[in-house]
Design an enzyme around this catalytic site. Structure first.
Site, PDB file in Angstrom:
ATOM      1  N   ASN B  77      39.874  72.496  60.154  1.00  0.00           N
ATOM      2  CA  ASN B  77      41.077  71.775  60.604  1.00  0.00           C
ATOM      3  C   ASN B  77      40.743  70.704  61.608  1.00  0.00           C
ATOM      4  OD1 ASN B  77      42.181  72.383  63.565  1.00  0.00           O
ATOM      5  ND2 ASN B  77      40.961  74.123  62.872  1.00  0.00           N
ATOM      6  N   CYS B 139      37.689  73.793  71.236  1.00  0.00           N
ATOM      7  CA  CYS B 139      38.031  72.857  70.164  1.00  0.00           C
ATOM      8  C   CYS B 139      36.923  71.838  69.957  1.00  0.00           C
ATOM      9  CB  CYS B 139      39.317  72.123  70.491  1.00  0.00           C
ATOM     10  SG  CYS B 139      40.736  72.989  69.886  1.00  0.00           S
ATOM     11  N   CYS B 353      20.824  90.859  37.997  1.00  0.00           N
ATOM     12  CA  CYS B 353      19.741  91.354  38.856  1.00  0.00           C
ATOM     13  C   CYS B 353      18.404  90.883  38.305  1.00  0.00           C
ATOM     14  CB  CYS B 353      19.773  92.881  38.941  1.00  0.00           C
ATOM     15  SG  CYS B 353      19.716  93.684  37.327  1.00  0.00           S
TER      16      CYS B 353
HETATM   17  C1  LIG Z   1      44.639  74.877  62.430  1.00  0.00           C
HETATM   18  C2  LIG Z   1      43.941  75.544  63.573  1.00  0.00           C
HETATM   19  C3  LIG Z   1      44.245  75.187  64.851  1.00  0.00           C
HETATM   20  C4  LIG Z   1      43.605  75.799  65.898  1.00  0.00           C
HETATM   21  N1  LIG Z   1      43.988  75.473  67.163  1.00  0.00           N
HETATM   22  C5  LIG Z   1      43.426  76.126  68.200  1.00  0.00           C
HETATM   23  C6  LIG Z   1      43.876  75.908  69.512  1.00  0.00           C
HETATM   24  O1  LIG Z   1      44.783  75.137  69.751  1.00  0.00           O
HETATM   25  N2  LIG Z   1      43.287  76.567  70.522  1.00  0.00           N
HETATM   26  C7  LIG Z   1      42.260  77.454  70.305  1.00  0.00           C
HETATM   27  O2  LIG Z   1      41.773  78.038  71.258  1.00  0.00           O
HETATM   28  N3  LIG Z   1      41.815  77.683  69.087  1.00  0.00           N
HETATM   29  C8  LIG Z   1      42.377  77.049  68.019  1.00  0.00           C
HETATM   30  N4  LIG Z   1      41.950  77.356  66.744  1.00  0.00           N
HETATM   31  C9  LIG Z   1      40.839  78.304  66.555  1.00  0.00           C
HETATM   32  C10 LIG Z   1      41.353  79.737  66.311  1.00  0.00           C
HETATM   33  O3  LIG Z   1      42.062  80.232  67.414  1.00  0.00           O
HETATM   34  C11 LIG Z   1      40.198  80.712  66.031  1.00  0.00           C
HETATM   35  O4  LIG Z   1      39.316  80.717  67.137  1.00  0.00           O
HETATM   36  C12 LIG Z   1      39.402  80.327  64.799  1.00  0.00           C
HETATM   37  O5  LIG Z   1      40.296  79.867  63.787  1.00  0.00           O
HETATM   38  C13 LIG Z   1      38.548  81.492  64.257  1.00  0.00           C
HETATM   39  O6  LIG Z   1      39.329  82.595  63.854  1.00  0.00           O
HETATM   40  P1  LIG Z   1      39.724  82.873  62.309  1.00  0.00           P
HETATM   41  O7  LIG Z   1      38.472  82.882  61.530  1.00  0.00           O
HETATM   42  O8  LIG Z   1      40.479  84.170  62.300  1.00  0.00           O
HETATM   43  O9  LIG Z   1      40.620  81.736  61.878  1.00  0.00           O
HETATM   44  C14 LIG Z   1      42.607  76.747  65.689  1.00  0.00           C
HETATM   45  C15 LIG Z   1      42.304  77.124  64.362  1.00  0.00           C
HETATM   46  C16 LIG Z   1      42.972  76.531  63.324  1.00  0.00           C
HETATM   47  C17 LIG Z   1      42.669  76.937  61.899  1.00  0.00           C
HETATM   48  S1  SF4 Z   2      25.425  95.439  36.426  1.00  0.00           S
HETATM   49 FE1  SF4 Z   2      23.408  96.146  35.758  1.00  0.00          FE
HETATM   50  S2  SF4 Z   2      22.444  94.333  34.866  1.00  0.00           S
HETATM   51 FE2  SF4 Z   2      24.188  93.591  36.084  1.00  0.00          FE
HETATM   52  S3  SF4 Z   2      23.277  93.137  38.109  1.00  0.00           S
HETATM   53 FE3  SF4 Z   2      24.064  95.231  38.201  1.00  0.00          FE
HETATM   54  S4  SF4 Z   2      22.300  96.508  37.675  1.00  0.00           S
HETATM   55 FE4  SF4 Z   2      21.792  94.417  37.009  1.00  0.00          FE
END
Ligand SMILES: Cc1cc2nc3c(=O)[nH]c(=O)nc-3n(C[C@H](O)[C@H](O)[C@H](O)COP(=O)(O)O)c2cc1C
Ligand code: SF4
Ligand SMILES: Cc1cc2nc3c(=O)[nH]c(=O)nc-3n(C[C@H](O)[C@H](O)[C@H](O)COP(=O)(O)OP(=O)(O)OC[C@H]3O[C@@H](n4cnc5c(N)ncnc54)[C@H](O)[C@@H]3O)c2cc1C
Ligand code: SF4
Ligand code: SF4
Lengths: 446, 434
Positions: B77, B139, B353
């Protein structure tokens, strides 16, 4: 489904036109983009994929599905068509449940295969809708090849030869090309005149001339073709039908199932096509099922397919049998026809029960009679008259692994040739392989 | 039934699931609905200084990475901190906290790096009745260009300084939110501790470009033909976040500093993993943005069931439990030998695999004509790649070779004793075994 016409005999308009139209709509409708992506995501991209081995034309299925998944359906189509130039038709008509999808590892694991057929259709339809033909011709070789029959085998052979730079003339007995794609396949599997569209698309590579109403044995002879061309490919399918050899077989409304199906496929307006109130079909293969189901869809009140052996011996796949049952067609096994009744026109068919003892079919004394206005015979097609010089094997033209016949510079493939299942996809594979061997022979590579 | 009540820095909440500061916590309407859905607490969308509010772009602000079935794996974002007036946010926070006294409400703050700015705004926000503060030093886009967010978080001295100002301005707990856009997380964590922080929270988003629009030849999200790097979050960042949490938890200098775990928490299991590595609670953003507030119900029921199954009665019993098992590579037991084992019943014969091992690893899987896949013990180095690529969960496992048995690959008898790299004969700097 409101029944509008309960008259006995054979007559058109048994159900409302709108119902006929609905009944004959696409059996497996086309995927939209979203559905295709969701379906493609399910493929595991298997190593040495079992599905690919099961495909008679060995299409690289994991590769084309990955190409769909990554947003390049045109490239997917090219992958398909490289191996199978009628990939569009095969996507619609292949009994995938006994081919690629039967062995898909997800069928084995979950009972739900990746829907390879529908994905294949999505890719090929996308390419064809864009009006693209992804193949071009190699430099002219100056060689001329005659192909007999414009069915799947002949067309696959012709396209491959044209691509390799040879000039091809196709001799076709009928007024239209496509073979059983045009005259045989069930209407709900190939809607919207697809067979002709695919034929036009295939011919757009250039270098292929089709001469219609030119039957081998009538307008042209094999000797003549051998003289005029550098090579000949025979792909005339099975043009004759087996007879029941029963008295009364010549009564009105007793006919080969393939004729009924061809009429149905060629009808401009299905609502004007006559069908019996009570229809009996004799046979146990794909043709019997297709005739029975389509008679039912046209509005026949009562349709029964009668097969002389047990259900397990039926050539029609489980999917097709289920389809017939689901459409309201009755299947009776272990009964063989012994009498065709009626005065001028057909009135009823009498059957005797059968049993298999020590591998031999035995007719029992007990009989039953089914009232019938129309009887379709679907007990197999056979080769039409062939030039004497051509060696046969089990009623078909004998060919070796490279599709060569016993005659010099004559190849054969598809339903008319020995070996292989009578399927569109095997016909394509054999036509293609014959073309490769013809090419190797004509260019001195072998 | 396990007790999911959380007490983080004395801040109580009915469960350890908080919504991270982000769009889900942007306003009263959201937060009320989040609390109704069951979230234990929220960190309100970051507040900025008084004055004309921040402006956001008016084009797309998110980019994404998808897995199979368009499952959202990573989100990126370029949104800034709150774009609503400070006063409106404060009024809403006051109302919400009053109506939900049992839930945690934390104020996230980011103002320019000047002492009076911080000291002015902290007490004002405290009047809302909030339970604590989170300093947004994370941020990585936009605000950082103005000397805030990760521009502060990347300089330990600034972290320490601002943290100290805030601690001087309030008695409420102060959490410092760390940016992962650094080389070692230990320095900023140490700085926060030195500045008097009550806890750290991590991670904020990771600098990233998710995709390039190949028609426009511009990064996505594209705004009028241009794009900029944004902050990456969601399931894809969890491994990075877990490592950073673990580093802080196991490092002697920062060990014991309370941690609020953030980054890709999507299921109860993710939350349990963060807590096992030392997080006292977790914060969630992307999972809520992907599935809505209701996901917390699965997190609550799943964590509770798992704790019951394991016999853990409180969150405290889980927190940090895996920390002693996080070590350096050099201390891993080199005498521990395992081999891949394929469950032939479960195998669906896809051959993945085989392709993986044959083409890219140790040629240790054989394939028969009828597609039976077997491990060659004399080649298998137990790398785990086959386990990872197999589409059937649990189909390939790693079997430990018992001491005394022969490892067919090396021909040596597996030894019972623990022995690591520090004493290995191939190690030029090996210390003599005691
Ligand atoms: C759209 C968006 C806006 C965010 N705005 C802020 C913010 O204003 N302040 C902040 O501390 N973190 C902000 N974050 C970060 C989130 O708080 C969080 O640290 C980060 O998304 C990781 O967590 P997640 O993987 O659960 O999303 C934002 C994240 C997103 C996706
Ligand atoms: S399903 Fe069988 S052939 Fe496919 S990755 Fe797993 S062990 Fe290998
Ligand atoms: C009713 C029915 C339903 C079927 N459904 C399916 C299905 O769903 N899926 C599937 O895979 N397969 C199906 N099949 C089988 C499939 O249609 C055939 O296997 C396939 O068409 C064989 O291709 P071919 O080119 O060998 O022969 P054909 O398709 O029979 O083509 C032969 C061509 O040669 C022409 N010809 C014949 N004699 C001469 C001559 N003397 N001179 C010149 N030209 C001649 C014919 O007019 C025709 O155009 C079905 C078959 C039938 C009868
Ligand atoms: S067997 Fe099924 S999953 Fe494997 S490659 Fe073929 S379609 Fe894909
Ligand atoms: S999610 Fe809502 S706000 Fe965002 S682009 Fe779609 S409709 Fe607009």
């Amino acid at each position: 489904m409101p029944q509008t016409n309960r008259e006995n005999g054979v007559s058109p308009g048994r159900i409302a036109p709108a119902d006929v139209q609905a009944n004959f709509s696409d059996l497996h409708p086309e995927y939209d983009d979203h559905e295709a992506l969701v379906a493609a995501d399910r493929c595991y991209f298997c190593h040495d994929a079992p599905c690919m081995t099961a495909c008679p034309t060995s299409i690289d299925i994991p590769l084309f599905i990955r190409q769909i998944a990554t947003g390049t359906p045109e490239a997917a189509a090219k992958t398909i068509l490289d191996q199978n130039i009628l990939g569009g038709m095969c996507a619609r008509v292949c009994p995938t449940e006994t081919l690629c999808e039967e062995v898909c590892v997800r069928e084995v694991a979950e009972g739900k295969p990746v829907e390879i057929g529908r994905l294949q259709r999505y890719a090929t339809d996308t390419l064809m809708a864009a009006g693209k033909h992804p193949f071009t011709r190699a430099d002219a070789t100056g060689k001329k090849v005659a192909v007999v029959g414009a069915g799947p085998a002949g067309l696959a052979c012709a396209h491959r030869l044209a691509m390799l730079g040879h000039d091809v003339v196709v001799f076709e007995a009928r007024v239209k090309g496509g073979g059983l794609n045009e005259f045989g396949i069930a209407a709900y599997k190939t809607t919207n005149d697809f067979a002709q569209k695919e034929l036009d698309w295939l011919l757009s590579i250039g270098g292929i001339e089709i001469r219609y109403e030119q039957a081998l044995g009538q307008s042209v002879t094999l000797d003549g073709l051998q003289d005029d061309f550098d090579a000949v490919f025979l792909g005339m399918g099975l043009s004759a039908v087996n007879a029941l050899r029963l008295e009364g077989e010549d009564k009105d409304n007793v006919s080969p199932a393939v004729d009924f199906i061809a009429d149905l496929r060629q009808a401009d307006d299905l609502t004007t096509l006559p069908v019996g109130r009570r229809v009996v079909v004799i046979g146990g293969g794909m043709t019997a099922i297709d005739a029975g189901v389509q008679a039912k869809l046209l509005g026949a009140e009562d349709v029964t397919i009668v097969y002389r052996r047990g259900q397990e011996a039926m050539a029609a796949s489980k999917f097709e049998q289920d389809l017939a049952r689901q459409k309201g067609v009755r299947l009776i096994c272990n009964a063989t026809p012994v009498g065709i009744e009626g005065n001028g026109s057909l009135r009823a068919v009498t059957f005797a029960y059968t049993e298999t003892r020590d591998g031999k079919l035995v007719t029992l004394d007990e009989t039953f009679t089914l009232p019938a206005d129309q009887l379709f015979k679907a007990i197999g097609q056979k080769l039409g008259d062939m030039p004497d010089a051509l060696a046969l094997d089990g009623g078909k033209i004998a060919v070796d692994a490279a599709q060569k016949t016993n005659l010099a510079h004559v190849w054969a493939g598809g339903d008319c040739a020995s070996g292989g299942d009578d399927l569109t996809v095997t016909a394509v594979a054999e036509g293609r392989d014959a073309a490769m061997d013809i090419h190797a022979t004509l260019t001195g590579a072998s | 039934m396990a007790d999911l009540t959380s007490n983080f820095l004395g801040i109580k909440s009915p469960n350890p699931f908080w919504l991270a500061s982000a769009p889900p916590t942007d306003k009263e309407y959201n937060v009320r609905r989040a609390f109704e859905a069951g979230w234990g607490g929220v960190v309100w969308k970051t507040l900025g200084a008084e004055g004309p509010p921040i402006v956001n772009v008016n084009g797309p602000r998110y980019g994404a990475i998808h897995g199979a079935d368009r499952r959202l794996l990573g989100l990126n974002n370029i949104e800034l901190i709150t774009d609503r007036p400070l006063e409106v946010n404060l009024e809403e926070m006051t109302r919400v906290k009053k109506d939900y006294p049992d839930r945690a409400l934390i104020a996230s703050v980011m103002v320019p790096c000047e002492e009076d700015e911080w000291k002015r705004i902290i007490p004002r926000i405290a009047e809302t009745g909030c339970d604590g503060f989170e300093l947004n030093f994370g941020c990585p886009h936009g605000m950082a260009e103005r000397g805030m967010g990760s521009a502060v978080g990347q300089v330990p001295e600034y972290i320490e300084m601002v943290t100290r100002w805030c601690k001087e301005a309030t008695d409420l707990p102060v959490i410092v939110k760390l940016t992962p856009n650094i080389t070692s997380i230990l320095n900023p964590a140490q700085a926060a501790k030195d500045g008097g922080a009550d806890a750290v929270s991590l991670i904020n988003t990771i600098n990233s470009i998710t995709n390039v629009d190949l028609d426009l030849m511009a990064p996505e999200p594209t705004i009028d033909g241009k794009g900029t790097h944004g902050g990456y979050c969601g399931p894809a960042v969890k491994p990075i976040a877990l490592n950073m949490v673990a580093e802080i938890a196991r490092n002697p200098g920062t060990h014991g500093l309370p941690i609020s775990g953030i980054g890709g928490v999507t299921t109860w299991r993710d939350a349990a993993e963060f807590m096992a590595l030392g997080a006292g609670n977790v914060q969630v953003c992307t999972a809520a943005m992907t599935y809505g507030f209701k996901v917390v119900q699965e997190m609550i029921s799943g964590l509770s069931q798992w704790m019951d199954e394991k016999g853990y009665t409180s969150i405290d019993e889980v927190v940090g439990r895996a920390v002693p098992n996080v070590t350096d590579w050099q201390y891993l037991n080199l005498n521990h030998v395992t081999k891949a084992r394929i469950d032939q019943e479960a195998c669906i014969k896809c051959g993945r695999c085989y392709a993986a091992c044959e083409d890219t690893s140790h040629q240790a899987i054989s394939m028969s004509d009828d597609r039976v896949f077997d491990v060659k013990d004399d080649e298998c180095v137990a790398c785990n790649l086959c386990v990872n690529v197999c589409p059937v969960e649990g189909c390939i496992t790693m079997e430990t070779i018992a001491p005394g048995a022969v490892d067919e690959r090396t021909g040596k008898v597996v030894e019972k004793e623990y022995a690591n790299w520090t004493t290995h004969p191939n190690n030029p700097t090996a210390t003599a075994a005691e």
